[in-house]
Design a protein around this motif. Structure first.
Motif, PDB file in Angstrom:
ATOM      1  N   PRO A  26      35.568  15.842  51.439  1.00 19.22           N
ATOM      2  CA  PRO A  26      36.509  16.954  51.486  1.00 19.22           C
ATOM      3  C   PRO A  26      37.735  16.662  50.628  1.00 19.22           C
ATOM      4  O   PRO A  26      38.108  15.504  50.426  1.00 19.22           O
ATOM      5  CB  PRO A  26      36.899  17.019  52.965  1.00 19.22           C
ATOM      6  CG  PRO A  26      36.699  15.628  53.472  1.00 19.22           C
ATOM      7  CD  PRO A  26      35.534  15.080  52.691  1.00 19.22           C
ATOM      8  N   CYS A  29      43.253  18.816  51.480  1.00 21.86           N
ATOM      9  CA  CYS A  29      43.526  20.011  52.283  1.00 21.86           C
ATOM     10  C   CYS A  29      42.360  20.337  53.225  1.00 21.86           C
ATOM     11  O   CYS A  29      42.572  20.739  54.368  1.00 21.86           O
ATOM     12  CB  CYS A  29      43.829  21.200  51.380  1.00 21.86           C
ATOM     13  SG  CYS A  29      45.447  21.088  50.584  1.00 21.86           S
ATOM     14  N   GLN A  30      41.132  20.145  52.759  1.00 19.64           N
ATOM     15  CA  GLN A  30      39.975  20.364  53.627  1.00 19.64           C
ATOM     16  C   GLN A  30      39.921  19.326  54.736  1.00 19.64           C
ATOM     17  O   GLN A  30      39.583  19.642  55.877  1.00 19.64           O
ATOM     18  CB  GLN A  30      38.687  20.322  52.816  1.00 19.64           C
ATOM     19  CG  GLN A  30      38.481  21.517  51.915  1.00 19.64           C
ATOM     20  CD  GLN A  30      37.266  21.373  51.032  1.00 19.64           C
ATOM     21  OE1 GLN A  30      36.900  20.269  50.627  1.00 19.64           O
ATOM     22  NE2 GLN A  30      36.648  22.490  50.691  1.00 19.64           N
ATOM     23  N   ALA A  31      40.257  18.082  54.428  1.00 24.29           N
ATOM     24  CA  ALA A  31      40.233  17.015  55.429  1.00 24.29           C
ATOM     25  C   ALA A  31      41.240  17.275  56.542  1.00 24.29           C
ATOM     26  O   ALA A  31      41.002  16.933  57.700  1.00 24.29           O
ATOM     27  CB  ALA A  31      40.512  15.671  54.772  1.00 24.29           C
ATOM     28  N   ASN A  32      42.354  17.906  56.208  1.00 24.69           N
ATOM     29  CA  ASN A  32      43.363  18.241  57.205  1.00 24.69           C
ATOM     30  C   ASN A  32      43.091  19.560  57.912  1.00 24.69           C
ATOM     31  O   ASN A  32      43.822  19.929  58.825  1.00 24.69           O
ATOM     32  CB  ASN A  32      44.747  18.301  56.543  1.00 24.69           C
ATOM     33  CG  ASN A  32      45.346  16.931  56.397  1.00 24.69           C
ATOM     34  OD1 ASN A  32      45.590  16.255  57.387  1.00 24.69           O
ATOM     35  ND2 ASN A  32      45.578  16.505  55.163  1.00 24.69           N
ATOM     36  N   GLY A  33      42.077  20.276  57.489  1.00 25.22           N
ATOM     37  CA  GLY A  33      41.749  21.552  58.099  1.00 25.22           C
ATOM     38  C   GLY A  33      42.568  22.711  57.564  1.00 25.22           C
ATOM     39  O   GLY A  33      42.554  23.799  58.123  1.00 25.22           O
ATOM     40  N   TRP A  34      43.300  22.498  56.476  1.00 24.96           N
ATOM     41  CA  TRP A  34      44.137  23.542  55.891  1.00 24.96           C
ATOM     42  C   TRP A  34      43.344  24.451  54.963  1.00 24.96           C
ATOM     43  O   TRP A  34      43.773  25.565  54.686  1.00 24.96           O
ATOM     44  CB  TRP A  34      45.291  22.932  55.109  1.00 24.96           C
ATOM     45  CG  TRP A  34      46.171  22.022  55.893  1.00 24.96           C
ATOM     46  CD1 TRP A  34      46.427  22.066  57.241  1.00 24.96           C
ATOM     47  CD2 TRP A  34      46.920  20.920  55.397  1.00 24.96           C
ATOM     48  NE1 TRP A  34      47.284  21.067  57.598  1.00 24.96           N
ATOM     49  CE2 TRP A  34      47.611  20.336  56.490  1.00 24.96           C
ATOM     50  CE3 TRP A  34      47.077  20.363  54.141  1.00 24.96           C
ATOM     51  CZ2 TRP A  34      48.432  19.239  56.352  1.00 24.96           C
ATOM     52  CZ3 TRP A  34      47.908  19.263  54.011  1.00 24.96           C
ATOM     53  CH2 TRP A  34      48.568  18.719  55.104  1.00 24.96           C
ATOM     54  N   ALA A  58      35.501  24.767  58.836  1.00 21.81           N
ATOM     55  CA  ALA A  58      36.060  23.572  58.206  1.00 21.81           C
ATOM     56  C   ALA A  58      34.968  22.772  57.504  1.00 21.81           C
ATOM     57  O   ALA A  58      33.780  22.897  57.821  1.00 21.81           O
ATOM     58  CB  ALA A  58      36.739  22.706  59.258  1.00 21.81           C
ATOM     59  N   HIS A  59      35.374  21.940  56.571  1.00 22.71           N
ATOM     60  CA  HIS A  59      34.446  21.010  55.916  1.00 22.71           C
ATOM     61  C   HIS A  59      33.964  20.024  56.981  1.00 22.71           C
ATOM     62  O   HIS A  59      34.746  19.575  57.830  1.00 22.71           O
ATOM     63  CB  HIS A  59      35.180  20.280  54.789  1.00 22.71           C
ATOM     64  CG  HIS A  59      34.277  19.484  53.910  1.00 22.71           C
ATOM     65  ND1 HIS A  59      33.740  18.277  54.304  1.00 22.71           N
ATOM     66  CD2 HIS A  59      33.807  19.727  52.664  1.00 22.71           C
ATOM     67  CE1 HIS A  59      32.980  17.800  53.332  1.00 22.71           C
ATOM     68  NE2 HIS A  59      33.009  18.668  52.329  1.00 22.71           N
ATOM     69  N   ASN A  62      36.051  16.832  57.807  1.00 25.85           N
ATOM     70  CA  ASN A  62      37.470  16.921  58.156  1.00 25.85           C
ATOM     71  C   ASN A  62      37.839  15.807  59.138  1.00 25.85           C
ATOM     72  O   ASN A  62      37.003  15.284  59.859  1.00 25.85           O
ATOM     73  CB  ASN A  62      37.827  18.310  58.683  1.00 25.85           C
ATOM     74  CG  ASN A  62      37.337  18.567  60.092  1.00 25.85           C
ATOM     75  OD1 ASN A  62      37.922  18.109  61.059  1.00 25.85           O
ATOM     76  ND2 ASN A  62      36.238  19.306  60.202  1.00 25.85           N
ATOM     77  N   TRP A  63      39.091  15.443  59.147  1.00 22.01           N
ATOM     78  CA  TRP A  63      39.564  14.284  59.899  1.00 22.01           C
ATOM     79  C   TRP A  63      39.797  14.554  61.383  1.00 22.01           C
ATOM     80  O   TRP A  63      40.053  13.629  62.157  1.00 22.01           O
ATOM     81  CB  TRP A  63      40.864  13.760  59.290  1.00 22.01           C
ATOM     82  CG  TRP A  63      40.724  13.262  57.887  1.00 22.01           C
ATOM     83  CD1 TRP A  63      39.592  12.776  57.293  1.00 22.01           C
ATOM     84  CD2 TRP A  63      41.734  13.204  56.905  1.00 22.01           C
ATOM     85  NE1 TRP A  63      39.845  12.416  55.995  1.00 22.01           N
ATOM     86  CE2 TRP A  63      41.169  12.671  55.730  1.00 22.01           C
ATOM     87  CE3 TRP A  63      43.084  13.551  56.883  1.00 22.01           C
ATOM     88  CZ2 TRP A  63      41.881  12.473  54.564  1.00 22.01           C
ATOM     89  CZ3 TRP A  63      43.795  13.357  55.713  1.00 22.01           C
ATOM     90  CH2 TRP A  63      43.206  12.816  54.572  1.00 22.01           C
ATOM     91  N   SER A  68      32.531  23.010  62.345  1.00 27.28           N
ATOM     92  CA  SER A  68      31.959  23.219  61.025  1.00 27.28           C
ATOM     93  C   SER A  68      30.573  23.805  61.173  1.00 27.28           C
ATOM     94  O   SER A  68      30.041  23.872  62.282  1.00 27.28           O
ATOM     95  CB  SER A  68      31.898  21.887  60.273  1.00 27.28           C
ATOM     96  OG  SER A  68      31.452  22.091  58.964  1.00 27.28           O
TER      97      SER A  68
END
Length: 109
Positions: A26, A29-34, A58-59, A62-63, A68
């Motif tokens: 990701p 921004c994808q990792a943070n869910g933004w 989400a990807h 994501n963290w 997803s």
């Protein structure tokens, strides 16, 4: 712009071959869910406009363990058909064609 052939998958829609790809890692921004899960599509020959599609989830990398969904070939085919009907011309050079799908997105199987 062309996709890397490594990791991309082939799909045929209405007799035309395409390749599609979901980014393995990701973006920040994808990792943070933004930012949502996205995938890109192009003709198999790699010449012309690229289609970029954002999904309503989400990807998977994501963290925070946000919900997803997998990107299935049926979903990709439905999105390609929808983009073609909306005016995407994959054989013509030009800027990327963007689509954002809400919860009513076509989810094939």
């Amino acid at each position: 712009m062309t996709l890397a052939s490594k990791g991309s998958r082939r799909i045929v829609v209405d007799g035309v071959a395409f390749r599609w790809l979901v980014r393995r890692k990701p973006t920040y921004c994808q990792a943070n869910g933004w930012a949502p899960l996205t995938f890109v599509v192009e003709r198999a020959e790699g010449r012309g406009s690229v289609l970029a599609i954002s999904l309503p989830s989400a990807h998977p990398g994501n963290w925070f363990g946000l919900p997803s969904q997998p990107v299935l070939p049926g979903t990709v085919a439905a999105c390609i058909s929808r983009a073609l009907a909306a005016g995407w011309r994959p054989s013509r050079p030009g800027p990327a064609f963007f689509m954002s799908l809400g919860d009513s997105a076509p989810h094939g199987g």
